[in-house]
Design a protein around this motif. Structure first.
Motif, short mmCIF file in Angstrom:
data_model
loop_
_atom_site.label_atom_id
_atom_site.label_comp_id
_atom_site.label_asym_id
_atom_site.label_seq_id
_atom_site.Cartn_x
_atom_site.Cartn_y
_atom_site.Cartn_z
N LYS A 164 0.80 -1.19 0.09
CA LYS A 164 -0.02 0.44 0.07
C LYS A 164 0.58 0.99 0.00
CE LYS A 164 -2.95 2.51 3.12
NZ LYS A 164 -3.96 2.93 4.36
N GLU A 165 2.30 1.00 0.79
CA GLU A 165 2.99 2.59 0.76
C GLU A 165 3.54 2.52 -0.62
OE1 GLU A 165 4.52 5.77 2.63
OE2 GLU A 165 2.27 4.62 3.46
N THR A 166 3.64 1.43 -0.15
CA THR A 166 4.38 1.64 -2.26
C THR A 166 4.04 2.31 -2.93
OG1 THR A 166 6.24 -0.46 -1.53
CG2 THR A 166 6.29 0.52 -3.69
N LEU A 167 2.70 1.79 -3.38
CA LEU A 167 1.55 2.23 -4.40
C LEU A 167 1.22 4.00 -4.16
CD1 LEU A 167 -0.26 -1.70 -4.74
CD2 LEU A 167 0.73 -0.25 -6.22
N LYS A 168 1.76 4.03 -3.36
CA LYS A 168 0.54 5.61 -2.85
C LYS A 168 2.03 6.51 -3.38
CE LYS A 168 -1.15 8.14 1.06
NZ LYS A 168 -1.13 8.28 3.23
N ASN A 169 3.52 5.88 -2.94
CA ASN A 169 4.59 6.66 -3.36
C ASN A 169 4.19 6.66 -4.86
OD1 ASN A 169 4.76 7.41 -0.65
ND2 ASN A 169 6.78 5.66 -0.51
N THR A 170 4.24 5.72 -5.33
CA THR A 170 3.72 5.92 -6.86
C THR A 170 2.45 6.96 -7.26
OG1 THR A 170 5.10 3.13 -6.99
CG2 THR A 170 3.98 4.22 -9.04
N LEU A 171 1.60 6.26 -6.73
CA LEU A 171 0.91 7.45 -7.18
C LEU A 171 0.56 8.86 -7.02
CD1 LEU A 171 -2.19 7.38 -7.99
CD2 LEU A 171 -3.22 7.20 -6.10
N ASN A 172 1.43 9.49 -5.90
CA ASN A 172 2.06 10.78 -5.92
C ASN A 172 2.40 11.53 -6.82
OD1 ASN A 172 0.09 10.45 -2.91
ND2 ASN A 172 1.99 9.82 -2.27
N TYR A 173 3.62 10.03 -7.32
CA TYR A 173 4.38 11.23 -8.80
C TYR A 173 3.80 10.81 -9.54
CZ TYR A 173 8.07 10.25 -11.32
OH TYR A 173 9.16 10.46 -12.86
N LEU A 174 3.17 9.95 -9.40
CA LEU A 174 2.28 9.75 -11.01
C LEU A 174 1.60 10.83 -11.42
CD1 LEU A 174 1.19 5.63 -11.06
CD2 LEU A 174 3.18 7.49 -12.62
N THR A 175 0.83 11.52 -10.03
CA THR A 175 -0.33 12.94 -9.44
C THR A 175 0.63 14.34 -10.12
OG1 THR A 175 -1.88 11.57 -7.86
CG2 THR A 175 -1.98 13.31 -8.32
N ALA A 176 1.62 14.35 -9.88
CA ALA A 176 2.34 15.56 -10.04
C ALA A 176 2.59 15.47 -10.97
CB ALA A 176 4.18 15.20 -8.97
N ALA A 177 3.44 14.52 -12.06
CA ALA A 177 3.55 13.75 -13.43
C ALA A 177 2.40 14.37 -14.25
CB ALA A 177 4.51 12.15 -13.54
N SER A 178 1.62 13.83 -13.77
CA SER A 178 -0.17 14.02 -14.79
C SER A 178 -0.28 15.48 -15.21
CB SER A 178 -1.21 13.21 -14.02
OG SER A 178 -2.28 13.48 -14.23
N ALA A 179 -0.46 16.65 -13.51
CA ALA A 179 -0.91 17.96 -13.35
C ALA A 179 0.58 18.47 -13.97
CB ALA A 179 -0.18 18.67 -11.86
N VAL A 180 2.22 18.33 -14.49
CA VAL A 180 2.75 18.98 -15.40
C VAL A 180 2.57 18.37 -17.05
CG1 VAL A 180 5.27 19.22 -16.16
CG2 VAL A 180 4.61 18.50 -13.40
N LYS A 181 2.30 17.41 -17.27
CA LYS A 181 1.47 17.13 -18.18
C LYS A 181 0.43 18.09 -18.80
CE LYS A 181 0.19 13.58 -21.54
NZ LYS A 181 0.63 12.16 -21.70
N ASP A 182 -0.09 18.27 -17.47
CA ASP A 182 -1.02 19.17 -18.28
C ASP A 182 -1.07 20.42 -17.99
OD1 ASP A 182 -3.22 17.34 -18.20
OD2 ASP A 182 -3.78 16.86 -16.08
N VAL A 183 -0.50 21.20 -17.33
CA VAL A 183 0.30 22.13 -17.74
C VAL A 183 0.62 22.44 -18.86
CG1 VAL A 183 1.34 24.44 -16.63
CG2 VAL A 183 -0.21 22.65 -14.92
N PHE A 184 2.70 21.51 -19.25
CA PHE A 184 2.59 21.69 -20.18
C PHE A 184 2.92 20.79 -20.56
CE2 PHE A 184 4.96 23.78 -16.74
CZ PHE A 184 4.79 25.11 -16.64
N PRO A 185 1.87 20.22 -21.67
CA PRO A 185 1.42 19.17 -22.55
C PRO A 185 2.58 18.91 -23.71
CG PRO A 185 -0.16 21.11 -23.24
CD PRO A 185 0.82 21.19 -21.57
#
Length: 285
Positions: free
Chosen positions: A258-279
């Motif tokens: 759960k902790e590993t997946l949670k950390n991975t999800l946090n990283y992906l969420t940040a990467a997705s936000a960057v992609k939305d701002v700078f497609p």
């Protein structure tokens, strides 16, 4: 030292492989070069920087283990730079001479051998998983194609012989009952499944794949076999997989996943936000 070639997982897998970055600052996996089969020692392993989520075949509702954990048996071992979990399916191609000898012996006995993780830095682990040959094909040049299924876990007590292949004395390893009486294992497994779905969804989005609803990942598995299934999907992080395999507490394994997946999800969420701002920059990279 030559090792088997690994055949890609069957195309019938229900999930497409996804490569995820767990922690850009963490060390990457060491190059796999030469492996020392004479060293059987345990070291604490840290997660790798890359996690690959993919599906393994877990057709059983729950994992059964008829072997007594106090039994001491001799088991031929196959050291590999990967981790097999109970219930998982592993295709292998056997071409090295000593392991062809091993296969000839196994085909006339019980079709079971131990798969144990090894790498150039940590040596060979102490805990592995039995692989049972469920399908095999012998080729004209005496190579073998195998489909193996993970069964019991084991702990190596000592080496019996190293030639023509490694044979060790092992005892079976089972999860102990959790000390916490009020722990909701089913609820914890459901949380892990939710994180997995979110990780797969965001990974698909970042990878430019069509967004679709992620189906049932648990498939009626009880918490213990489900925890093994989750660990089997972390294909890009063998040391983390080994650490999960060695845990003897289902709750501890699910919490770590759960902790590993949670950390991975946090990283992906940040990467997705960057992609939305700078497609455009995301696409060019």
């Amino acid at each position: 030292m030559a090792f088997t070639q690994l055949i890609p997982s069957p195309s019938s897998s229900s999930l497409n492989p996804i490569t995820l970055s767990l922690n850009p600052k963490s060390p990457t996996s060491p190059p796999q070069q030469h492996f020392n089969l004479d060293i059987l020692r345990h070291r604490r392993r840290r997660p790798n920087s890359t996690l690959r989520c993919s599906a393994s075949s877990f057709s059983e509702k729950h994992h059964t283990n008829s072997s007594n954990s106090d039994d001491v048996v001799e088991l031929p071992l196959f050291p590999l730079p990967l981790v097999l979990f109970p219930g998982a399916i592993l295709p292998l191609q056997i071409f090295e001479f000593r392991y062809r000898i091993m296969m000839h012996t196994l085909l006339h006995t019980d079709l079971r051998f131990g798969i144990i993780y090894t790498d150039a830095v940590s040596g060979t682990a102490e805990v592995g998983c039995v692989g049972e040959v469920i399908k095999h094909e012998r080729l004209v040049d005496d190579r073998f194609f195998l489909i193996c299924k993970g069964q019991e876990r084991f702990r190596v007590n000592g080496v019996v012989r190293t030639k023509p292949y490694l044979v060790a004395q092992v005892t079976w390893l089972e999860d102990r009952p959790s000390p916490s009486t009020d722990l909701d294992l089913d609820g914890l497994a459901t949380e892990v499944e939710t994180y997995m779905k979110d990780v797969i969804r965001l990974s698909n989005r970042l990878g430019g794949k069509p967004e679709k609803e992620v189906g049932d990942l648990r498939r009626n598995l009880f918490p213990t076999p489900f925890s093994f299934f989750v660990g089997s999907t972390f294909e890009g992080a063998p040391r983390e997989q080994q650490a999960l395999l060695e845990l003897e507490d289902t709750a501890a394994r699910l919490k770590r996943e759960k902790e590993t997946l949670k950390n991975t999800l946090n990283y992906l969420t940040a990467a997705s936000a960057v992609k939305d701002v700078f497609p455009s920059s995301s696409n060019s990279s």
